[in-house]
Design an enzyme around this catalytic site. Structure first.
Site, PDB file in Angstrom:
ATOM      1  N   TRP A 517       1.014  -1.252  -0.200  1.00  0.00           N
ATOM      2  CA  TRP A 517       0.240   0.301   0.058  1.00  0.00           C
ATOM      3  C   TRP A 517       0.514   0.944   0.005  1.00  0.00           C
ATOM      4  O   TRP A 517       0.041   2.437   0.135  1.00  0.00           O
ATOM      5  CB  TRP A 517      -1.048   0.108   1.209  1.00  0.00           C
ATOM      6  CG  TRP A 517      -2.029  -1.041   0.690  1.00  0.00           C
ATOM      7  CD1 TRP A 517      -2.155  -2.321   1.299  1.00  0.00           C
ATOM      8  CD2 TRP A 517      -3.216  -1.629  -0.339  1.00  0.00           C
ATOM      9  NE1 TRP A 517      -2.624  -3.428   1.162  1.00  0.00           N
ATOM     10  CE2 TRP A 517      -3.713  -2.088   0.127  1.00  0.00           C
ATOM     11  CE3 TRP A 517      -3.505  -0.069  -0.541  1.00  0.00           C
ATOM     12  CZ2 TRP A 517      -4.973  -2.574  -0.512  1.00  0.00           C
ATOM     13  CZ3 TRP A 517      -4.418  -0.181  -1.455  1.00  0.00           C
ATOM     14  CH2 TRP A 517      -5.430  -1.736  -1.313  1.00  0.00           C
ATOM     15  N   HIS A 518       1.940   1.129  -0.501  1.00  0.00           N
ATOM     16  CA  HIS A 518       2.661   2.620  -0.643  1.00  0.00           C
ATOM     17  C   HIS A 518       3.284   2.791   0.541  1.00  0.00           C
ATOM     18  O   HIS A 518       3.266   3.896   0.814  1.00  0.00           O
ATOM     19  CB  HIS A 518       1.951   3.167  -1.694  1.00  0.00           C
ATOM     20  CG  HIS A 518       1.791   2.579  -3.127  1.00  0.00           C
ATOM     21  ND1 HIS A 518       2.081   1.227  -3.449  1.00  0.00           N
ATOM     22  CD2 HIS A 518       0.336   2.369  -3.462  1.00  0.00           C
ATOM     23  CE1 HIS A 518       1.124   0.919  -3.833  1.00  0.00           C
ATOM     24  NE2 HIS A 518       0.623   1.831  -4.750  1.00  0.00           N
ATOM     25  N   HIS A 519       2.880   2.356   1.659  1.00  0.00           N
ATOM     26  CA  HIS A 519       3.623   3.281   2.797  1.00  0.00           C
ATOM     27  C   HIS A 519       4.762   2.491   3.886  1.00  0.00           C
ATOM     28  O   HIS A 519       4.909   2.868   4.996  1.00  0.00           O
ATOM     29  CB  HIS A 519       2.801   3.029   4.340  1.00  0.00           C
ATOM     30  CG  HIS A 519       1.047   2.749   3.130  1.00  0.00           C
ATOM     31  ND1 HIS A 519      -0.521   2.900   4.314  1.00  0.00           N
ATOM     32  CD2 HIS A 519       0.573   4.016   2.180  1.00  0.00           C
ATOM     33  CE1 HIS A 519      -1.149   3.182   3.685  1.00  0.00           C
ATOM     34  NE2 HIS A 519      -0.719   3.695   2.596  1.00  0.00           N
ATOM     35  N   GLN A 520       5.909   2.744   2.830  1.00  0.00           N
ATOM     36  CA  GLN A 520       7.401   2.442   3.447  1.00  0.00           C
ATOM     37  C   GLN A 520       7.879   3.548   4.293  1.00  0.00           C
ATOM     38  O   GLN A 520       7.550   4.668   4.342  1.00  0.00           O
ATOM     39  CB  GLN A 520       7.991   2.225   2.245  1.00  0.00           C
ATOM     40  CG  GLN A 520       7.976   0.904   1.122  1.00  0.00           C
ATOM     41  CD  GLN A 520       6.710   0.920   0.110  1.00  0.00           C
ATOM     42  OE1 GLN A 520       6.221   2.823  -0.238  1.00  0.00           O
ATOM     43  NE2 GLN A 520       6.555   0.288  -0.466  1.00  0.00           N
TER      44      GLN A 520
END
Length: 579
Positions: A517-520
């Site tokens: 979900w691209h929340h690195q």
């Protein structure tokens, strides 16, 4: 108009076409109106100087906030360097976000092969989209406005990071926010004076109402304010849009400051190294490539690294700051031995399972985005299905039997008129990853790995629970029975050997349709790489201000938390240099 938009979406869907190529088509009045500045008009007669007080690397959410706040001090000269291009009318359309990942607004990163996930992708390698351009990932993200839980920030403080507890960071969330949702106008947890506009999705789908009703039937709290308490409830989205148009970090924080003479912005400027005096261990400037030439700019006070959770650790390591043995392996002189890139945190889950209903709504397809009437309804009046990010208008929060938080994303619209989808998000996964260097060539992408469903953790069980809960939400509630809601009977092709709907089937689906979900975050974590003032440990004049500093991943999509980090970081920098 319609033909041009069809060409746009067709090309963008099937290739990595540069969006700027499309600007030379006959896109006419909309193109010109929606792009008030590009590089030449924005920086105008502001050539890049040899020296600035502050050099900010990266125009993502953290960098845009810092550049805005520091340039409020008229005596400070600030340079913002961004590798990508400016935004366009295409990045403004919420429903178009899934197409943008196939353009040069995305760095195009792909993670290393996974052992227990990403089976549905070539070589078991999941794509990791990260935004490249003015606004960073906020120009390709889903625009959800969430902050996480009070406990998330109290945990950060409890790890030894003074000043980062919930009561410390709430004022900085509020400083950024301009929330126009009527029921929150008197809430002490919302602000209406900040740069970032927040509103509800302006397309109202009856299916989203059914989602709220169904959650209530299963005992979830209806219409919760998930910025305050994302726990055991359902609600419509809070979205970072204004009249249905995307509000990126650049729109919110850079465009309002574009006339400040002390703020210079340079796009298409790829930073390759931070210059550090090896004797004094002080950051003194930045090396970057622009128009094919290597250029250097110096900082009198500080270099602010805001390149994001992938590029920030990469740049630190390229500059001699990182794990000693790893840097030596690549022939990089070690200036400071720090665990850069060692602890990558992220949210992941499944995108997505589809459900059928006996009613129809607009489908989000290439043709929908290209439809002249829908486009003009969005562009002129800020309404219609194009205002819904990938068709989404609903979030739900539950807990798995393990006790960990799960988010359900409700997509009222899909690519078929009689279907909707629900996606799952593991909010506190056990998986951990890393970012390392492929080589000392700054143009080589870094190596990114993540332990999807590894190490006998509860992640896979939690995601199976979430998928089964989504099915229960639809098939066991009167709200969805009223519209004949049911799981699509088409099994995932690579899991047909397993009994449909069995736990084994859901586990198979989870491992094939793995989705980041691209929340690195966490790759330059506070306490290990930077201190609580966001200063790189052992290095003078260098801070990291983006999501990479978070040592604990919040129960949130990370756009708002990263803006908070930018606000708090800028406040600390201003306090330090104003003494």
């Amino acid at each position: 108009m319609k033909n041009i938009l069809i060409i746009f979406t067709t090309l963008i869907f099937f290739s990595s076409l540069t969006v700027s190529q499309l600007f030379h088509s006959n896109y006419g009045e909309y193109q010109q109106q929606e792009i008030p500045f590009r590089e030449n008009s924005f920086i105008g007669n502001k050539p890049i100087l040899r020296e600035y007080d502050f050099v900010v690397i990266g125009a993502g959410p953290g960098g845009c906030v810092v550049a805005n706040r520091l340039s409020e001090e008229k005596n400070w000269r600030v340079l913002l360097l961004e590798a990508g291009q400016d935004e366009s009318i295409y990045t403004d359309i919420p429903a178009a976000l899934q197409f943008l990942e196939n353009t040069d607004y995305n760095w195009g990163y792909i993670a290393e092969p996974a052992k227990h996930g990403c089976f549905g992708f070539k070589d078991n390698r999941c794509p990791w989209p990260k935004g490249k351009g003015m606004g960073g990932s906020s120009i390709i993200n889903a625009m959800f406005y969430t902050r996480g839980k009070k406990e998330d920030y109290d945990t950060i403080a409890a790890l030894g990071n003074d000043g980062w507890a919930y009561n410390d960071v709430l004022p900085f969330f509020l400083k950024s926010e301009n929330n126009s949702i009527p029921e929150y106008q008197n809430s002490p947890f919302h602000s209406h004076k900040g740069n970032l506009h927040v509103e509800r999705v302006r397309y109202h789908s009856p299916r989203a109402d059914k989602f709220i009703e169904a959650g209530g039937e299963l005992g979830l709290r209806k219409n919760i304010d998930f910025t305050v308490d994302p726990e055991h409830g359902v609600s419509h989205l809070q979205l970072t849009t204004l009249l249905g148009h995307r509000v990126s970090a650049s729109k919110a924080f850079i465009r309002p400051a574009k006339n400040r003479q002390n703020l210079h912005v340079a796009i298409h400027s790829r930073v390759t190294r931070i210059l550090i005096d090896q004797k004094t261990k002080k950051a003194i400037g930045v090396e970057f490539i622009k128009k094919g030439k290597i250029r250097t700019v110096y900082s009198k006070k500080e270099v602010i690294l805001s390149a994001g959770p992938i590029n920030s650790p990469q740049l630190l390591m390229l500059s001699g700051i990182g794990p000693k043995e790893h840097l030596k392996h690549h022939g990089i002189p070690v200036i400071q031995d720090l665990p850069v890139g060692k602890t990558l945190l992220d949210h992941y889950g499944t995108l997505a399972i589809k459900f059928e209903v006996n009613q129809t709504e607009p489908a989000l397809t290439q043709e929908t985005i290209a439809d002249k009437h829908l486009f003009e309804e969005w562009y002129k009046y800020g309404r219609g299905p194009l205002t819904a990010p990938a068709g989404v208008d609903g979030l739900g929060y539950v807990r798995a039997p393990s006790g960990k938080g799960i988010e359900l994303i409700f997509g009222a619209l899909s690519n078929e008129p009689n279907m909707f989808f629900i996606a799952t998000v593991l909010l506190q996964p056990d998986a951990r990853g890393s970012v390392t260097l492929k080589s000392k060539n700054p143009l080589d992408p870094p190596i990114m790995s993540y332990g999807y469903y590894e190490n006998n953790t509860t992640d896979l069980e939690d995601n199976v629970f979430a998928l089964k809960y989504a099915v229960k939400l639809v098939e066991e509630t009167q709200a969805f029975k009223d519209i004949a809601g049911k799981l699509s009977p088409k099994p995932y092709p690579k899991c047909v050997h397993l009994p449909f709907r069995s736990d084994e089937y859901w586990a198979c689906l989870s491992q094939h349709q793995t989705n980041t979900w691209h929340h690195q975050c966490g790759t330059c974590r506070m306490g290990d790489v930077v201190n609580s003032k966001l200063q790189v440990i052992g290095i003078e004049g260098l801070r990291v201000v983006d999501s990479s500093i978070l040592p604990h991943i919040p129960h949130a999509h990370t756009y708002a938390p990263t803006l908070m980090v930018g606000e708090k970081g800028a406040n600390m920098i201003r306090s330090f240099w104003s003494k």
